[in-house]
Design a protein around this motif. Structure first.
Motif, short mmCIF file in Angstrom:
data_model
loop_
_atom_site.label_atom_id
_atom_site.label_comp_id
_atom_site.label_asym_id
_atom_site.label_seq_id
_atom_site.Cartn_x
_atom_site.Cartn_y
_atom_site.Cartn_z
N SER A 1 34.12 41.95 31.71
CA SER A 1 34.69 42.97 32.58
C SER A 1 35.43 44.04 31.78
O SER A 1 35.25 45.24 32.00
CB SER A 1 35.63 42.32 33.60
N ASP A 2 36.27 43.60 30.84
CA ASP A 2 36.99 44.56 30.00
C ASP A 2 36.03 45.42 29.19
O ASP A 2 36.25 46.63 29.05
CB ASP A 2 37.94 43.82 29.04
N LEU B 1 34.19 35.85 31.77
CA LEU B 1 34.07 36.98 32.70
C LEU B 1 35.08 38.09 32.41
O LEU B 1 34.72 39.28 32.45
CB LEU B 1 34.16 36.50 34.15
N PRO B 2 36.36 37.77 32.11
CA PRO B 2 37.28 38.86 31.77
C PRO B 2 36.86 39.65 30.52
O PRO B 2 37.04 40.86 30.46
CB PRO B 2 38.62 38.14 31.53
N GLU C 1 36.33 31.82 34.25
CA GLU C 1 37.31 32.65 34.97
C GLU C 1 38.37 33.28 34.08
O GLU C 1 38.87 34.36 34.40
CB GLU C 1 37.97 31.82 36.07
N SER D 1 36.03 49.09 39.17
CA SER D 1 35.00 48.07 38.96
C SER D 1 35.24 46.93 39.92
O SER D 1 36.37 46.71 40.37
CB SER D 1 35.02 47.56 37.52
N TYR D 2 34.19 46.22 40.22
CA TYR D 2 34.28 45.06 41.09
C TYR D 2 34.24 43.80 40.25
O TYR D 2 33.65 43.78 39.16
CB TYR D 2 33.14 45.07 42.12
N GLU D 3 34.86 42.75 40.75
CA GLU D 3 34.86 41.48 40.04
C GLU D 3 33.45 40.93 39.92
O GLU D 3 32.65 41.05 40.83
CB GLU D 3 35.73 40.46 40.78
N ASP E 1 31.00 37.48 39.15
CA ASP E 1 31.07 36.04 39.35
C ASP E 1 30.16 35.34 38.37
O ASP E 1 29.31 35.97 37.73
CB ASP E 1 30.77 35.64 40.80
N ASN F 1 27.99 44.67 35.73
CA ASN F 1 29.26 44.90 36.41
C ASN F 1 29.07 46.10 37.33
O ASN F 1 28.54 47.13 36.91
CB ASN F 1 30.36 45.17 35.40
N TYR G 1 26.44 37.48 36.07
CA TYR G 1 27.27 38.12 35.05
C TYR G 1 26.48 39.05 34.14
O TYR G 1 26.99 39.52 33.14
CB TYR G 1 28.02 37.08 34.22
#
Length: 132
Positions: free
Chosen positions: A71-72, A67-68, A63, A97-99, A101, A108, A105
């Motif tokens: 995402s970035d 994942l960050p 978390e 963008s959507y989160e 999980d 995205n 993964y």
């Protein structure tokens, strides 16, 4: 604005599973995915292992680090692709963008709205109208 050119541009730049979303307002709304390659996933794993004091695959590890990072990375890469598209096709665009999980993964998900250059369209308003 030629939506076929937008879709072709995204496809040429390794954006996957492009789907048009019915929208009665101005602009074209597309759902699409940025798929991570193995090198990107391994880089995120290495980053999370180096930076997190949590065990690999632990909740904090996923978390706050793994994942960050992914995402970035996806947002940066998609942002560059869309900026290049805006210049080349002379259009306007916004995206969100959507989160992700920890179960899925490998990609995205994004929603983008593409419109004639010079128009002002807020993606939040479009998403509200679409109830997304």
């Amino acid at each position: 604005m030629n939506k076929t050119k937008v879709i072709e541009f995204l496809n040429k730049n390794d954006i996957a599973d492009i789907e048009e979303i019915d929208y009665n307002g101005e602009g074209t709304v597309l759902r699409f995915y940025y798929d991570f390659d193995n090198e990107e996933i391994e880089a995120a794993r290495a980053y999370a292992n180096d930076e997190s004091e949590d065990e690999e695959n632990g909740d904090v590890w996923y978390e706050e680090f793994f994942l960050p990072y992914l995402s970035d990375l996806a947002v940066d890469n998609v942002g560059e692709i869309i900026e290049e598209m805006m210049e080349e096709l002379q259009i306007g665009a916004q995206f969100v963008s959507y989160e992700m999980d920890e179960e899925e993964y490998g990609y995205n998900e994004f929603i983008g709205v593409f419109f004639e250059e010079g128009k002002t369209i807020e993606i939040e308003d479009v998403l509200d109208k679409l109830e997304m």
